[in-house]
Design a protein around this motif. Structure first.
Motif, PDB file in Angstrom:
ATOM      1  N   ARG A   1       0.836  -1.206   0.000  1.00 48.16           N
ATOM      2  CA  ARG A   1       0.000   0.000   0.000  1.00 48.16           C
ATOM      3  C   ARG A   1       0.868   1.252   0.000  1.00 48.16           C
ATOM      4  NH1 ARG A   1      -3.854   0.108   5.023  1.00 48.16           N
ATOM      5  NH2 ARG A   1      -4.941  -1.472   3.777  1.00 48.16           N
ATOM      6  N   LEU A   2       1.940   1.245   0.790  1.00 48.18           N
ATOM      7  CA  LEU A   2       2.843   2.396   0.848  1.00 48.18           C
ATOM      8  C   LEU A   2       3.522   2.623  -0.496  1.00 48.18           C
ATOM      9  CD1 LEU A   2       4.083   4.492   2.842  1.00 48.18           C
ATOM     10  CD2 LEU A   2       5.939   2.857   3.195  1.00 48.18           C
ATOM     11  N   PHE A   3       3.958   1.525  -1.144  1.00 50.83           N
ATOM     12  CA  PHE A   3       4.590   1.657  -2.460  1.00 50.83           C
ATOM     13  C   PHE A   3       3.611   2.241  -3.472  1.00 50.83           C
ATOM     14  CE2 PHE A   3       7.245  -2.311  -1.271  1.00 50.83           C
ATOM     15  CZ  PHE A   3       7.991  -1.541  -0.395  1.00 50.83           C
ATOM     16  N   TYR A   4       2.362   1.848  -3.389  1.00 49.82           N
ATOM     17  CA  TYR A   4       1.358   2.337  -4.335  1.00 49.82           C
ATOM     18  C   TYR A   4       1.094   3.835  -4.137  1.00 49.82           C
ATOM     19  CZ  TYR A   4      -3.121   2.830  -6.747  1.00 49.82           C
ATOM     20  OH  TYR A   4      -4.132   3.247  -7.580  1.00 49.82           O
ATOM     21  N   LEU A   5       0.975   4.255  -2.880  1.00 46.32           N
ATOM     22  CA  LEU A   5       0.668   5.663  -2.592  1.00 46.32           C
ATOM     23  C   LEU A   5       1.874   6.574  -2.842  1.00 46.32           C
ATOM     24  CD1 LEU A   5      -1.353   5.199   0.723  1.00 46.32           C
ATOM     25  CD2 LEU A   5      -2.267   5.599  -1.567  1.00 46.32           C
TER      26      LEU A   5
ATOM     27  N   CYS B   1      11.612   1.563  -0.441  1.00 43.39           N
ATOM     28  CA  CYS B   1      11.140   2.899  -0.030  1.00 43.39           C
ATOM     29  C   CYS B   1      12.144   3.972  -0.440  1.00 43.39           C
ATOM     30  CB  CYS B   1      10.925   2.942   1.484  1.00 43.39           C
ATOM     31  SG  CYS B   1       9.501   1.989   2.075  1.00 43.39           S
ATOM     32  N   ALA B   2      13.431   3.677  -0.259  1.00 44.02           N
ATOM     33  CA  ALA B   2      14.459   4.647  -0.639  1.00 44.02           C
ATOM     34  C   ALA B   2      14.468   4.858  -2.147  1.00 44.02           C
ATOM     35  CB  ALA B   2      15.819   4.161  -0.153  1.00 44.02           C
ATOM     36  N   GLN B   3      14.318   3.788  -2.922  1.00 45.86           N
ATOM     37  CA  GLN B   3      14.302   3.913  -4.377  1.00 45.86           C
ATOM     38  C   GLN B   3      13.112   4.724  -4.871  1.00 45.86           C
ATOM     39  OE1 GLN B   3      14.368  -0.176  -5.641  1.00 45.86           O
ATOM     40  NE2 GLN B   3      16.572  -0.435  -5.193  1.00 45.86           N
ATOM     41  N   LEU B   4      11.987   4.671  -4.134  1.00 45.99           N
ATOM     42  CA  LEU B   4      10.791   5.427  -4.514  1.00 45.99           C
ATOM     43  C   LEU B   4      10.843   6.871  -4.019  1.00 45.99           C
ATOM     44  CD1 LEU B   4       8.029   2.718  -3.895  1.00 45.99           C
ATOM     45  CD2 LEU B   4       8.955   3.494  -6.083  1.00 45.99           C
ATOM     46  N   GLY B   5      11.937   7.258  -3.341  1.00 49.13           N
ATOM     47  CA  GLY B   5      12.139   8.645  -2.959  1.00 49.13           C
ATOM     48  C   GLY B   5      11.416   9.081  -1.700  1.00 49.13           C
ATOM     49  N   MET B   6      11.055   8.156  -0.826  1.00 52.29           N
ATOM     50  CA  MET B   6      10.355   8.528   0.407  1.00 52.29           C
ATOM     51  C   MET B   6      11.347   8.910   1.494  1.00 52.29           C
ATOM     52  SD  MET B   6       7.547   5.471   0.679  1.00 52.29           S
ATOM     53  CE  MET B   6       6.930   4.647  -0.793  1.00 52.29           C
ATOM     54  N   THR B   7      10.967   9.872   2.306  1.00 53.01           N
ATOM     55  CA  THR B   7      11.693  10.210   3.526  1.00 53.01           C
ATOM     56  C   THR B   7      11.041   9.466   4.676  1.00 53.01           C
ATOM     57  OG1 THR B   7      12.289  12.392   2.689  1.00 53.01           O
ATOM     58  CG2 THR B   7      12.385  12.066   5.075  1.00 53.01           C
ATOM     59  N   LEU B   8      11.849   8.741   5.457  1.00 54.38           N
ATOM     60  CA  LEU B   8      11.316   7.821   6.459  1.00 54.38           C
ATOM     61  C   LEU B   8      11.530   8.342   7.869  1.00 54.38           C
ATOM     62  CD1 LEU B   8      12.640   4.452   4.941  1.00 54.38           C
ATOM     63  CD2 LEU B   8      10.443   5.577   4.531  1.00 54.38           C
ATOM     64  N   VAL B   9      10.499   8.173   8.698  1.00 57.48           N
ATOM     65  CA  VAL B   9      10.593   8.375  10.140  1.00 57.48           C
ATOM     66  C   VAL B   9      10.212   7.047  10.768  1.00 57.48           C
ATOM     67  CG1 VAL B   9       9.765   9.642  12.149  1.00 57.48           C
ATOM     68  CG2 VAL B   9       9.995  10.810   9.951  1.00 57.48           C
ATOM     69  N   SER B  10      11.184   6.349  11.354  1.00 59.61           N
ATOM     70  CA  SER B  10      10.967   4.978  11.801  1.00 59.61           C
ATOM     71  C   SER B  10      11.123   4.850  13.299  1.00 59.61           C
ATOM     72  CB  SER B  10      11.948   4.016  11.116  1.00 59.61           C
ATOM     73  OG  SER B  10      11.874   4.124   9.712  1.00 59.61           O
ATOM     74  N   VAL B  11      10.316   3.971  13.868  1.00 64.20           N
ATOM     75  CA  VAL B  11      10.507   3.518  15.241  1.00 64.20           C
ATOM     76  C   VAL B  11      10.870   2.046  15.164  1.00 64.20           C
ATOM     77  CG1 VAL B  11       9.374   2.972  17.416  1.00 64.20           C
ATOM     78  CG2 VAL B  11       8.975   5.175  16.328  1.00 64.20           C
ATOM     79  N   GLY B  12      11.996   1.666  15.732  1.00 60.40           N
ATOM     80  CA  GLY B  12      12.425   0.276  15.647  1.00 60.40           C
ATOM     81  C   GLY B  12      13.505  -0.026  16.662  1.00 60.40           C
TER      82      GLY B  12
ATOM     83  N   GLU C   1      16.099  -9.769   6.649  1.00 58.56           N
ATOM     84  CA  GLU C   1      16.314  -9.760   5.204  1.00 58.56           C
ATOM     85  C   GLU C   1      15.151  -9.098   4.472  1.00 58.56           C
ATOM     86  OE1 GLU C   1      17.078 -12.944   1.545  1.00 58.56           O
ATOM     87  OE2 GLU C   1      16.820 -13.636   3.613  1.00 58.56           O
ATOM     88  N   VAL C   2      13.928  -9.475   4.839  1.00 60.04           N
ATOM     89  CA  VAL C   2      12.742  -8.873   4.213  1.00 60.04           C
ATOM     90  C   VAL C   2      12.669  -7.390   4.557  1.00 60.04           C
ATOM     91  CG1 VAL C   2      10.221  -8.890   4.160  1.00 60.04           C
ATOM     92  CG2 VAL C   2      11.487 -11.045   4.198  1.00 60.04           C
ATOM     93  N   GLU C   3      12.991  -7.048   5.789  1.00 60.34           N
ATOM     94  CA  GLU C   3      12.978  -5.652   6.214  1.00 60.34           C
ATOM     95  C   GLU C   3      13.917  -4.812   5.354  1.00 60.34           C
ATOM     96  OE1 GLU C   3      13.135  -3.992  10.611  1.00 60.34           O
ATOM     97  OE2 GLU C   3      15.157  -4.481   9.905  1.00 60.34           O
ATOM     98  N   ASN C   4      15.123  -5.339   5.086  1.00 60.81           N
ATOM     99  CA  ASN C   4      16.075  -4.607   4.252  1.00 60.81           C
ATOM    100  C   ASN C   4      15.528  -4.364   2.857  1.00 60.81           C
ATOM    101  OD1 ASN C   4      17.925  -4.517   6.350  1.00 60.81           O
ATOM    102  ND2 ASN C   4      19.034  -6.347   5.675  1.00 60.81           N
ATOM    103  N   GLU C   5      14.883  -5.381   2.271  1.00 62.79           N
ATOM    104  CA  GLU C   5      14.331  -5.234   0.931  1.00 62.79           C
ATOM    105  C   GLU C   5      13.244  -4.159   0.892  1.00 62.79           C
ATOM    106  OE1 GLU C   5      15.241  -6.543  -1.912  1.00 62.79           O
ATOM    107  OE2 GLU C   5      16.921  -7.605  -0.973  1.00 62.79           O
ATOM    108  N   LEU C   6      12.373  -4.156   1.890  1.00 65.61           N
ATOM    109  CA  LEU C   6      11.282  -3.178   1.920  1.00 65.61           C
ATOM    110  C   LEU C   6      11.809  -1.765   2.109  1.00 65.61           C
ATOM    111  CD1 LEU C   6       8.676  -5.156   4.083  1.00 65.61           C
ATOM    112  CD2 LEU C   6       8.705  -4.880   1.605  1.00 65.61           C
ATOM    113  N   TYR C   7      12.772  -1.587   3.007  1.00 72.13           N
ATOM    114  CA  TYR C   7      13.332  -0.255   3.222  1.00 72.13           C
ATOM    115  C   TYR C   7      14.106   0.222   1.990  1.00 72.13           C
ATOM    116  CZ  TYR C   7      12.241   0.886   8.077  1.00 72.13           C
ATOM    117  OH  TYR C   7      11.587   1.264   9.216  1.00 72.13           O
ATOM    118  N   ARG C   8      14.772  -0.710   1.325  1.00 73.32           N
ATOM    119  CA  ARG C   8      15.517  -0.344   0.117  1.00 73.32           C
ATOM    120  C   ARG C   8      14.553   0.136  -0.970  1.00 73.32           C
ATOM    121  NH1 ARG C   8      18.041  -4.701  -0.183  1.00 73.32           N
ATOM    122  NH2 ARG C   8      19.788  -4.043   1.126  1.00 73.32           N
TER     123      ARG C   8
END
Length: 538
Positions: free
Chosen positions: A459-463, A489-500, A480-487
């Motif tokens: 959904r985030l990638f679509y929006l 997001c970066a390729q789509l140009g999003m600025t991230l604010v994460s809690v982790g 591993e999956v987390e790295n792929e998803l965050y990567r």
């Protein structure tokens, strides 16, 4: 295993319609044995009391029904002594009748009090019986439900595990039941006197009309009328008086409904006032952002702030209804291209800070400026447990949009399929039967926690918002999956604010905000960011 088989059988087919057959009689008999275990039990005594009251009520009703004919006799003969005696007896019978029987009903059932012959004490005892029966049946079923492995068999359909929590859950459930029953008893006690007053007034009108017409008769106003003419006069005036009293009695009967209306009015009114207040506050915030920050004028600071989502100035916050200070005097600017990772132990205010950014909570002190709107073009929040609607797979991906974005026909299908593949959910398309195939399941039941978080990222990638706020949005996924998803997001140009909590997240962020509790915090650049040219933000 029998319970598991029965559950599977029930799930696989439709339940048969209840019938008044031999099985019904057997089950009814077993339930009665639970409700009336012995002759000296409380339930038996209450049932016998109710039966005795019902018989007494029939006798009282019969005597009350004879009163009008007796009034015609004493008024026609102008027997003042007989009139006083009859009025006293009538008043006693009416008070007794209004106290003897009120409809046997409970909230959620059709209230039989609409029948004027069913009065107060009957309802009170019936409600007491309802509470007692509910207590007896619930405690009986709880005794078996929390016994051994039954609790886990019914809920998990497994018998190969121990049941260490059954007794604890049993005690907690019984404690809640006792609290509920006590509240019902208190409510019934208050309703008893209300209904006694209403029912007494209803029946009092039947003799009040005769008392009114008796005043001119015994004072000599109608001294020239014979008994037949007096009877006609009494009949005529009694009808008018009874009609007027009946109209007024209906207003009195509304007093019970009026209390319900008052409760509904207050609840709806409070909700309306809260919604209007929040709506005005939201409009004020938007107006303040537009007034204080002009994104279209000239270079300088305003140009920099045009790429800013949030600006926090000496912000302090505590949890609502708590004096515990979580963050003190925080200065922070979340700007485009500067990814922020928020870390800290449990209870230090990580999620609380996100709630303040989202406008759900208010800060204790300081100013918070939201300079980018919520939505697909601005800021999108991803919680740890995503929200799903009832609908198709396409509707889950494009939420909160109602139509495809952008409007591009088949090209939109390709985008959704691509993002589902990037999120690792290509097989979900097969399980649902297509993007637009209606499903009859609950998405929370059919998806695992990891699949829910993957779908929220699709959904985030679509929006593709400018800013994505992720509150432990990958906690159920592997590193591993987390790295792929965050990567992605970066390729789509999003600025991230994460809690982790994972240190592996640091490489996807520019800044780390560490919350230490008691208002303490520390903002530092990540190791990766230190090797890059300095940039503004945070």
């Amino acid at each position: 295993m029998a319970v598991g088989s029965a559950a599977a059988g029930s799930a696989g087919g439709r339940r048969p319609q209840p019938q008044l057959d031999l099985q019904f009689l057997r089950r009814f008999g077993k339930i009665q044995a639970i409700l009336f275990p012995r002759w000296s039990s409380q339930n038996v005594l209450m049932f016998l009391t109710l039966l005795s009251i019902a018989l007494l009520e029939q006798l009282v009703i019969y005597q009350v029904g004879l009163i009008p004919s007796q009034y015609y006799g004493v008024l026609g003969s102008k027997d003042f002594s007989g009139f006083k005696t009859l009025t006293t007896i009538a008043a006693i019978l009416i008070v007794l009748n209004s106290t003897v029987r009120e409809a046997c009903a409970h909230r959620g059932l059709e209230r039989a009090k609409r029948d004027p012959m069913l009065k107060s004490l009957d309802q009170f005892i019936c409600n007491l019986m309802y509470v007692s029966w509910r207590k007896t049946l619930t405690e009986y079923l709880h005794g078996y439900y929390f016994q051994g492995q039954v609790y886990y068999t019914l809920n998990v359909l497994r018998e190969d595990i121990d049941n260490p929590a059954g007794q604890v859950e049993h005690m907690r459930t019984d404690r809640r039941l006792q609290s509920l029953l006590q509240t019902q008893r208190e409510l019934m006690g208050k309703e008893l006197w209300l209904y006694i007053g209403i029912n007494t007034f209803d029946y009092l009108g039947s003799i009040l009309s005769y008392v009114v017409i008796a005043i001119p008769i015994f004072s000599g106003v109608y001294g020239d009328l014979d008994p037949a003419q007096l009877s006609a006069l009494v009949s005529k005036n009694a009808f008018v008086s009874i009609y007027l009293i009946s109209c007024f009695s209906q207003l009195i009967d509304l007093s019970a409904t009026l209390s319900d209306v008052a409760g509904y009015t207050h609840r709806i009114g409070e909700l309306q006032e809260t919604l209007l207040s929040l709506s005005r506050k939201h409009r004020d915030c938007e107006s303040e952002a537009k007034t204080n920050w002009d994104f279209d004028n000239g270079p300088g600071e305003q140009t920099v702030l045009g790429d800013t989502a949030f600006l926090l100035e000496r912000v302090s916050l505590s949890a609502p209804s708590s004096d515990k200070l979580l963050i003190k005097d925080l200065d922070l600017r979340i700007s485009q291209g500067n990814n922020l990772l928020i870390v800290g132990n449990t209870g230090t205010g990580k999620t609380s800070l996100l709630r303040v950014l989202g406008g759900l909570w208010e800060s204790t002190r300081g100013n918070i400026h939201m300079l980018t709107c919520f939505g697909p073009h601005g800021v999108v929040f991803l919680p740890q447990r995503p929200f799903f609607t009832d609908g198709t797979l396409r509707e889950q991906v494009i939420y909160p949009l109602k139509k495809i974005y952008p409007v591009s026909g088949s090209a939109d299908d390709e985008r959704i399929l691509q993002f589902l593949e990037l999120a690792g959910l290509s097989d979900l398309l097969v399980r649902t039967g297509g993007l637009d195939q209606q499903v009859d399941w609950n998405w929370y039941d059919i998806l695992s926690p990891g699949e829910m978080q993957r779908l929220s990222f699709a959904r985030l990638f679509y929006l593709q918002p400018r800013y994505a706020v992720l509150d432990e949005a990958t906690s159920a996924l592997t590193e591993e999956v987390e790295n792929e998803l965050y990567r992605t997001c970066a390729q789509l140009g999003m600025t991230l604010v994460s809690v982790g909590h994972r240190t592996s997240l640091e490489k996807f962020h520019t800044w780390i905000l560490k919350l230490s509790g008691r208002g303490r915090w520390e903002l530092t650049r990540t190791e990766r960011a230190r090797r890059l040219p300095a940039s503004e933000g945070c």
